[in-house]
Design an enzyme around this catalytic site. Structure first.
Site, PDB file in Angstrom:
ATOM      1  N   ASP A  60      -1.206   9.456  -1.223  1.00 25.43           N
ATOM      2  CA  ASP A  60       0.205   9.237  -0.929  1.00 25.43           C
ATOM      3  C   ASP A  60       0.690   8.027  -1.707  1.00 25.43           C
ATOM      4  O   ASP A  60      -0.096   7.158  -2.088  1.00 25.43           O
ATOM      5  CB  ASP A  60       0.411   8.989   0.568  1.00 25.43           C
ATOM      6  CG  ASP A  60       0.012  10.178   1.412  1.00 25.43           C
ATOM      7  OD1 ASP A  60       0.192  11.322   0.957  1.00 25.43           O
ATOM      8  OD2 ASP A  60      -0.479   9.963   2.530  1.00 25.43           O
ATOM      9  N   PHE A  61       1.993   7.927  -1.877  1.00 31.59           N
ATOM     10  CA  PHE A  61       2.584   6.814  -2.610  1.00 31.59           C
ATOM     11  C   PHE A  61       2.145   5.472  -2.037  1.00 31.59           C
ATOM     12  O   PHE A  61       1.890   4.526  -2.768  1.00 31.59           O
ATOM     13  CB  PHE A  61       4.116   6.929  -2.590  1.00 31.59           C
ATOM     14  CG  PHE A  61       4.801   5.822  -3.312  1.00 31.59           C
ATOM     15  CD1 PHE A  61       4.831   5.798  -4.699  1.00 31.59           C
ATOM     16  CD2 PHE A  61       5.407   4.791  -2.619  1.00 31.59           C
ATOM     17  CE1 PHE A  61       5.461   4.760  -5.386  1.00 31.59           C
ATOM     18  CE2 PHE A  61       6.034   3.753  -3.297  1.00 31.59           C
ATOM     19  CZ  PHE A  61       6.057   3.743  -4.672  1.00 31.59           C
TER      20      PHE A  61
END
Length: 181
Positions: free
Chosen positions: A28-29
């Site tokens: 994920d970011f």
């Protein structure tokens, strides 16, 4: 003609011997840590497929200090909005100033799974780092840096997903030099 890939993608492809690169999973970011990239599509597919139950280990800094009950619930695999999660390994590493550091090893890869699991037991994740993918450990590799896996690491991954045999026995494309942009 067809659009050319951006310079970073071309440089990455060149490091892979000029072939196609397959990311093994995703981060994920707001998650950092270990990300594998391979030129072996079969290996990438199997490492990501839940039926192979490849362990992925995360260091999770969570809000608050989880009770024994919360840790047991995490280990059993809490039910999330998209269904139950598989049992996992949970280790309590330490607590400081109203936070705790946990090590969580999962064998499935649901979207934002570790974050959602921790939130479900009342301890949202403050920081998350993937520290191990099967037998491959992040170690002290700095953020944004990469290294090639050793032949024994690649063989270990291949054996873990039933591909057996040494990777060196498979034909590899010849190394090519990247063309200037």
């Amino acid at each position: 003609g067809p659009a050319r890939p951006p310079p970073r993608a071309r440089a990455c492809r060149a490091r892979l011997g000029g072939g196609r690169g397959f990311p093994v999973g995703r981060l994920d970011f707001d998650t950092d840590g270990l990300l594998l990239l391979t030129n072996d599509g079969d290996l990438a597919f199997r490492l990501m497929h839940p039926s192979y139950r490849v362990p992925k280990t995360y260091a999770a800094r969570v809000a608050g200090v989880p009770s024994r009950t919360a840790l047991e619930k995490l280990a059993r695999g809490p039910r999330l909005e998209d269904g139950p999660t598989q049992p996992c390994e949970v280790a309590f590493l330490r607590a400081t100033k109203g936070e705790a550091l946990l090590e969580i090893t999962v064998t499935e890869g649901k979207k934002r799974q570790v974050r959602r699991m921790c939130k479900s037991v009342g301890h949202p994740v403050l920081a998350l780092t993937r520290v191990r993918y099967d037998g491959i450990s992040l170690g002290r590799l700095p953020s944004g840096r990469w290294r090639r896996l050793t032949p024994s690491e690649v063989d270990g991954l291949r054996r873990a997903v039933g591909l057996g045999g040494p990777a060196a026995a498979r034909p590899r494309p010849p190394a090519t030099r990247p063309r200037p942009p």
